[in-house]
Design a protein around this motif. Structure first.
Motif, PDB file in Angstrom:
ATOM      1  N   GLN A 207       0.845  -1.189   0.000  1.00  0.00           N
ATOM      2  CA  GLN A 207       0.000   0.000   0.000  1.00  0.00           C
ATOM      3  C   GLN A 207       0.882   1.240   0.000  1.00  0.00           C
ATOM      4  N   VAL A 208       0.687   2.082  -0.994  1.00  0.00           N
ATOM      5  CA  VAL A 208       1.473   3.302  -1.105  1.00  0.00           C
ATOM      6  C   VAL A 208       0.806   4.406  -0.300  1.00  0.00           C
ATOM      7  N   HIS A 209       1.617   5.111   0.475  1.00  0.00           N
ATOM      8  CA  HIS A 209       1.107   6.249   1.227  1.00  0.00           C
ATOM      9  C   HIS A 209       1.901   7.498   0.902  1.00  0.00           C
ATOM     10  N   LEU A 210       1.166   8.598   0.738  1.00  0.00           N
ATOM     11  CA  LEU A 210       1.770   9.914   0.563  1.00  0.00           C
ATOM     12  C   LEU A 210       1.251  10.799   1.683  1.00  0.00           C
ATOM     13  N   VAL A 211       2.151  11.459   2.392  1.00  0.00           N
ATOM     14  CA  VAL A 211       1.745  12.278   3.531  1.00  0.00           C
ATOM     15  C   VAL A 211       2.313  13.683   3.375  1.00  0.00           C
ATOM     16  N   GLU A 212       1.392  14.647   3.229  1.00  0.00           N
ATOM     17  CA  GLU A 212       1.805  16.043   3.096  1.00  0.00           C
ATOM     18  C   GLU A 212       1.951  16.714   4.454  1.00  0.00           C
ATOM     19  N   SER A 213       2.781  17.732   4.497  1.00  0.00           N
ATOM     20  CA  SER A 213       2.936  18.561   5.687  1.00  0.00           C
ATOM     21  C   SER A 213       3.413  19.938   5.253  1.00  0.00           C
ATOM     22  N   GLY A 214       3.340  20.895   6.175  1.00  0.00           N
ATOM     23  CA  GLY A 214       3.864  22.221   5.907  1.00  0.00           C
ATOM     24  C   GLY A 214       2.834  23.288   5.621  1.00  0.00           C
TER      25      GLY A 214
ATOM     26  N   SER B 200       5.856  19.704   2.110  1.00  0.00           N
ATOM     27  CA  SER B 200       6.612  18.463   1.918  1.00  0.00           C
ATOM     28  C   SER B 200       5.641  17.315   1.746  1.00  0.00           C
ATOM     29  N   CYS B 201       6.075  16.298   1.033  1.00  0.00           N
ATOM     30  CA  CYS B 201       5.265  15.103   0.831  1.00  0.00           C
ATOM     31  C   CYS B 201       6.176  13.894   0.929  1.00  0.00           C
ATOM     32  N   ALA B 202       5.964  13.105   1.967  1.00  0.00           N
ATOM     33  CA  ALA B 202       6.775  11.913   2.183  1.00  0.00           C
ATOM     34  C   ALA B 202       6.074  10.701   1.592  1.00  0.00           C
ATOM     35  N   ALA B 203       6.829   9.905   0.836  1.00  0.00           N
ATOM     36  CA  ALA B 203       6.281   8.705   0.208  1.00  0.00           C
ATOM     37  C   ALA B 203       6.742   7.463   0.939  1.00  0.00           C
ATOM     38  N   SER B 204       5.855   6.486   1.028  1.00  0.00           N
ATOM     39  CA  SER B 204       6.178   5.253   1.741  1.00  0.00           C
ATOM     40  C   SER B 204       6.931   4.259   0.882  1.00  0.00           C
ATOM     41  N   GLU B 205       6.880   4.460  -0.446  1.00  0.00           N
ATOM     42  CA  GLU B 205       7.484   3.521  -1.363  1.00  0.00           C
ATOM     43  C   GLU B 205       8.658   4.147  -2.104  1.00  0.00           C
ATOM     44  N   ALA B 206       9.816   3.519  -2.004  1.00  0.00           N
ATOM     45  CA  ALA B 206      10.988   4.033  -2.699  1.00  0.00           C
ATOM     46  C   ALA B 206      10.845   3.917  -4.209  1.00  0.00           C
ATOM     47  N   THR B 207      10.013   2.989  -4.680  1.00  0.00           N
ATOM     48  CA  THR B 207       9.854   2.811  -6.132  1.00  0.00           C
ATOM     49  C   THR B 207       9.256   4.039  -6.792  1.00  0.00           C
ATOM     50  N   LEU B 208       8.532   4.854  -6.022  1.00  0.00           N
ATOM     51  CA  LEU B 208       7.965   6.069  -6.606  1.00  0.00           C
ATOM     52  C   LEU B 208       9.046   7.057  -7.007  1.00  0.00           C
ATOM     53  N   SER B 209      10.252   6.833  -6.573  1.00  0.00           N
ATOM     54  CA  SER B 209      11.352   7.704  -6.984  1.00  0.00           C
ATOM     55  C   SER B 209      11.615   7.611  -8.477  1.00  0.00           C
ATOM     56  N   ASN B 210      11.089   6.570  -9.125  1.00  0.00           N
ATOM     57  CA  ASN B 210      11.326   6.383 -10.554  1.00  0.00           C
ATOM     58  C   ASN B 210      10.324   7.133 -11.421  1.00  0.00           C
ATOM     59  N   TYR B 211       9.350   7.776 -10.830  1.00  0.00           N
ATOM     60  CA  TYR B 211       8.240   8.317 -11.596  1.00  0.00           C
ATOM     61  C   TYR B 211       7.996   9.799 -11.329  1.00  0.00           C
TER      62      TYR B 211
END
Length: 126
Positions: free
Chosen positions: A1-8, A21-32
């Motif tokens: 399950q992919v999670h994106l969490v915004e803050s700021g 800021s937006c933190a992603a739970s999945e490192a694979t999203l770094s490719n997109y």
């Protein structure tokens, strides 16, 4: 399950700055590609800015060009939106989003994205 969490988000006077800021739970999203959209009640989600997987290509809405800067840190899996010279019309809930597509095609289309954060409120007072 992919999670994106915004803050700021928060309340700021016109002319001020905020960094989202937006933190992603999945490192694979770094490719997109990733993007920021915003929405006010009663209106459709509006494109703000997008960035390619390596940060080399960016795209901005005409409403924020020259004031906002999108960037990403793929080591930390964080997406940023630096917002300067804020205006009352920038008031909205801001969402980060990502998709499992390599290219920057259709980055301004909300339906092209699979993953969304919960949103963070930005309020700009006049």
């Amino acid at each position: 399950q992919v999670h994106l969490v915004e803050s700021g988000g928060g309340l700021v006077q016109a002319g001020g700055s905020l960094r989202l800021s937006c933190a992603a739970s999945e490192a694979t999203l770094s490719n997109y590609a990733k993007a920021w959209f915003r929405q006010i009640p009663g209106k459709e989600r509006e494109f703000v800015a997008a960035v390619s997987w390596n940060g080399g290509i960016t795209d901005y809405s005409e409403y924020v060009t020259g004031r906002f800067i999108i960037s990403r840190d793929n080591v930390k899996n964080i997406l940023y939106l630096q917002m300067n010279n804020l205006k009352p019309e920038d008031t909205a809930v801001y969402y980060c989003t990502a998709r499992s597509v390599y290219s920057m095609a259709q980055v301004r289309v909300a339906d092209e994205y699979e993953y969304w954060g919960q949103g963070t409120q930005v309020t700009v007072s006049s």
